[in-house]
Scaffold this motif. Structure first.
Motif, PDB file in Angstrom:
ATOM      1  N   ILE A 178       0.605  -1.138   0.183  1.00 24.74           N
ATOM      2  CA  ILE A 178       0.042   0.032  -0.032  1.00 24.74           C
ATOM      3  C   ILE A 178       0.893   1.209   0.030  1.00 24.74           C
ATOM      4  O   ILE A 178       1.894   1.326   0.475  1.00 24.74           O
ATOM      5  CB  ILE A 178      -1.028  -0.034   1.377  1.00 24.74           C
ATOM      6  CG1 ILE A 178      -0.194   0.260   2.499  1.00 24.74           C
ATOM      7  CG2 ILE A 178      -1.885  -1.322   1.156  1.00 24.74           C
ATOM      8  CD1 ILE A 178      -1.240   0.481   3.754  1.00 24.74           C
ATOM      9  N   PHE A 179       0.318   2.119  -0.766  1.00 22.97           N
ATOM     10  CA  PHE A 179       0.932   3.634  -0.590  1.00 22.97           C
ATOM     11  C   PHE A 179       0.469   4.495   0.523  1.00 22.97           C
ATOM     12  O   PHE A 179      -0.268   5.234   0.528  1.00 22.97           O
ATOM     13  CB  PHE A 179       0.467   4.221  -1.952  1.00 22.97           C
ATOM     14  CG  PHE A 179       0.659   3.696  -3.189  1.00 22.97           C
ATOM     15  CD1 PHE A 179       2.143   2.966  -3.311  1.00 22.97           C
ATOM     16  CD2 PHE A 179      -0.032   3.301  -4.121  1.00 22.97           C
ATOM     17  CE1 PHE A 179       2.321   2.281  -4.527  1.00 22.97           C
ATOM     18  CE2 PHE A 179       0.306   2.452  -5.272  1.00 22.97           C
ATOM     19  CZ  PHE A 179       1.470   2.076  -5.631  1.00 22.97           C
ATOM     20  N   ALA A 180       1.049   3.930   1.708  1.00 21.72           N
ATOM     21  CA  ALA A 180       0.470   4.730   3.085  1.00 21.72           C
ATOM     22  C   ALA A 180       1.723   4.274   4.155  1.00 21.72           C
ATOM     23  O   ALA A 180       2.303   3.035   3.888  1.00 21.72           O
ATOM     24  CB  ALA A 180      -0.744   4.145   3.342  1.00 21.72           C
ATOM     25  N   PRO A 181       1.951   5.095   5.166  1.00 25.68           N
ATOM     26  CA  PRO A 181       1.109   6.152   5.543  1.00 25.68           C
ATOM     27  C   PRO A 181       1.801   7.458   4.907  1.00 25.68           C
ATOM     28  O   PRO A 181       3.049   7.431   4.645  1.00 25.68           O
ATOM     29  CB  PRO A 181       1.286   6.515   6.996  1.00 25.68           C
ATOM     30  CG  PRO A 181       2.603   5.582   7.260  1.00 25.68           C
ATOM     31  CD  PRO A 181       3.069   4.568   6.117  1.00 25.68           C
ATOM     32  N   CYS A 182       0.925   8.448   4.777  1.00 21.87           N
ATOM     33  CA  CYS A 182       1.418   9.775   4.432  1.00 21.87           C
ATOM     34  C   CYS A 182       1.926  10.592   5.713  1.00 21.87           C
ATOM     35  O   CYS A 182       1.134  10.760   6.789  1.00 21.87           O
ATOM     36  CB  CYS A 182       0.253  10.831   3.904  1.00 21.87           C
ATOM     37  SG  CYS A 182       0.758  12.517   3.424  1.00 21.87           S
ATOM     38  N   VAL A 183       3.253  10.859   5.742  1.00 25.74           N
ATOM     39  CA  VAL A 183       3.683  11.525   6.944  1.00 25.74           C
ATOM     40  C   VAL A 183       4.233  13.095   6.581  1.00 25.74           C
ATOM     41  O   VAL A 183       5.220  13.567   7.236  1.00 25.74           O
ATOM     42  CB  VAL A 183       5.044  10.806   7.388  1.00 25.74           C
ATOM     43  CG1 VAL A 183       4.436   9.427   7.880  1.00 25.74           C
ATOM     44  CG2 VAL A 183       6.065  10.501   6.420  1.00 25.74           C
ATOM     45  N   ALA A 184       3.518  13.527   5.529  1.00 26.69           N
ATOM     46  CA  ALA A 184       3.699  14.904   5.493  1.00 26.69           C
ATOM     47  C   ALA A 184       3.291  15.635   6.638  1.00 26.69           C
ATOM     48  O   ALA A 184       2.510  15.491   7.667  1.00 26.69           O
ATOM     49  CB  ALA A 184       2.886  15.260   4.288  1.00 26.69           C
TER      50      ALA A 184
END
Length: 550
Positions: A178-184
């Protein structure tokens, strides 16, 4: 005498036959042993250390097979022929399959996987999908609050449980990545993707990386820092994204320029990545934004220098969607240069996603002309293979239906309810603290419910649900806010819905009060789909346990 001689001859012939049979048997055994030796390859043997398997497999690969591993394409342009001809290393879904069942997903992923396994070396492909707030791209999956809501909980252990639940639901559809997590770190609320960020506070974002052991599994004791870790078939490979500086771009414009000192970049935007790497994250996605004018996809100092060498990241680095195209203005203006700069900067897997032949031809040309050293290609492929071996893809490349039961399970929906209870934030309760507005009276005579989100499942879910930008309408299953309010108030209370009432309509109908659910940017609505009844319950009862104060 003649009889004795005859008996002796018979005995000699029998011995010769026995000896011949023995010799033939030995020869057959030798042939079998030789065949077994010929068929045995170290990279297929899980008893060998992963580094040994990588070295063995890499030594058998042609340039075409290596480059194929570096390519990720959209499933809409994939086929059995494409997978086999170009040795494609990865596929992705950019959107869901509307109302496809988990069994249909498993069948699709396995069909593509069978094509990869039928190639000369049988290297399995890895299938990836966005699962930023649960397995939101799939119909009937549990939809958790977006990251901005989860950050408000200040509860890393809850987020870890959400990661574990998400991993099970993703695996239920046969997908391992999966393309996660977003840590922006969202420092400018004008950034339209702030809902993907846990917080403007780097410490909160760092704490929320506890979702990674939920997704991938807890690291074994004394595990080597920076090496990816995925604990079996009920876990998925995660991706910390998008590296680095998202959320701080000028005027909040997506994929714009983040103007900031190196010290500020590392202290504000880097903690989420360094923590993710320590926790064994498998992959890191590069941002399509720039830092001080240098597009991140071609920033060798930050990818190879800092991410790989300083932070000691040993997983693979993946580009953003058409990330190489966006390194020039206009995009795709000089694709050969984009390939050269991006791959040499340290990107290992390229999300093409459509024009894969152009990319493959361009990269092949650059390698054969010594513009990109083969050592850079080998480094990329080693990293990709390391993740695949770690995931157990070589031993268990195909999914089955045994995990389909996890998709949208009651247990996961209850976990989502808990997340909503802890993520709701009451900013102000009426004009005066002495006269609170909430809770609203349950036995009011007439209530107006208004707004574009009040009776729209798709709008309630926001972005990265079924489609990347989200979608209005009956996109998945769940309870609308309108229905939840009707379920909560007194049976004698009249609930009236009008999406966009004017002032005269409101005045003439003598409503006791109005509940308005309106958000111009539908992606920013953070409430969880399965738990609209909790919101309604909060409005009417004002239950203290539903409130989390910042």
């Amino acid at each position: 005498m003649t009889g004795q001689w005859h008996q002796l001859k018979v005995m000699q012939m029998q011995k010769m036959a026995t000896d011949s049979a023995f010799l033939i048997g030995i020869l057959v055994l030798c042939c079998w042993a030789a065949m077994a030796d010929a068929e045995y390859v170290a990279y297929k043997d899980p008893k060998h250390p992963i580094n040994h398997r990588i070295k063995d497999l890499l030594g058998r690969m042609t340039l075409e097979e290596k480059i194929g591993q570096m390519v990720q394409i959209d499933r809409t342009v994939a086929s059995a022929e494409v997978m086999k001809k170009y040795y494609i290393g990865s596929l992705l879904s950019t959107g869901g399959s509307k109302k496809a069942s988990p069994e249909t997903w498993v069948d699709m992923v396995n069909d593509f996987q069978m094509s990869s396994l039928s190639t000369r070396l049988g290297i399995p492909m890895i299938y990836g999908i966005d699962a930023v707030h649960g397995h939101g791209m799939v119909y009937k999956a549990t939809v958790f609050p977006h990251n901005v809501g989860l950050g408000a909980t200040r509860d890393p252990e809850l987020v870890k449980k959400i990661g574990a639940a998400t991993a099970l639901e993703v695996r239920a559809t046969g997908i391992p990545y999966i393309f996660a997590p977003c840590v922006a770190v969202c420092r400018d609320p004008r950034w339209g993707r702030c809902y993907e960020s846990y917080s403007e506070d780097p410490k909160v974002v760092k704490s929320m990386t506890e979702i990674i052991p939920g997704l991938q599994g807890d690291l074994p004791a004394n595990f080597r820092k920076g090496v990816p870790y995925i604990a079996g078939k009920k876990k998925v490979a995660a991706c910390a994204k998008q590296y680095v500086g998202d959320g701080g771009t000028t005027k909040g414009i997506n994929e714009n320029n983040t103007v900031i000192s190196r010290h500020e970049l590392i202290s504000i935007y880097m903690p989420g990545y360094s923590s993710s790497i320590i926790k064994g994250v498998a992959t890191v996605m590069i941002s399509s934004s720039s830092w001080n004018g240098i597009q991140m996809h071609v920033n060798r100092d930050m990818i190879t220098g800092f991410l790989k060498n300083t932070l000691r990241f040993r997983g693979f680095v993946i580009s953003d969607w058409e990330g190489l195209d966006r390194t020039t203005s206009p995009p795709h203006a000089n694709y050969t240069h984009s390939i050269l700069a991006g791959v040499n900067a340290g990107i290992d897997m390229i999300m093409v996603p459509y024009k894969y032949e152009e990319f493959i031809d361009g990269l092949t040309f650059l390698v054969k002309n010594n513009s990109i050293p083969i050592s850079r290609i080998d480094d990329a492929v080693k990293r990709i293979l390391r993740v695949k071996f770690t995931m157990g893809l070589f031993e268990n490349p195909l999914a089955d239906y045994s995990m389909t039961k996890y998709l949208g399970s009651r247990e996961h929906r209850e976990l989502a309810r808990e997340a909503v209870r802890k993520s709701l934030v009451l900013l102000k309760n009426g004009e005066s603290a002495d006269e609170p507005l909430i809770p609203l009276p349950k036995k009011a005579s007439k209530i107006l419910v208004a707004g574009s989100h009040a009776n729209d499942i798709g709008n309630q879910c926001g972005g990265l649900t079924i489609e990347w930008k989200g979608q209005s309408g009956n996109t998945t299953s769940g309870t609308t806010i309108l229905q939840a309010i009707k379920n909560t108030v007194d049976p004698k209370t009249e609930v009236v819905f009008n999406e966009n009432p004017d002032a005269s309509y409101v005045k003439s109908n003598k409503f006791s009060y109005a509940i308005v659910m309106e958000q111009k940017d539908k992606a920013l609505l953070m409430f969880c789909l399965e738990t609209m009844d909790l919101l309604a319950n909060f409005l009417v009862h004002g239950s203290r346990q539903l409130i989390s104060f910042q």
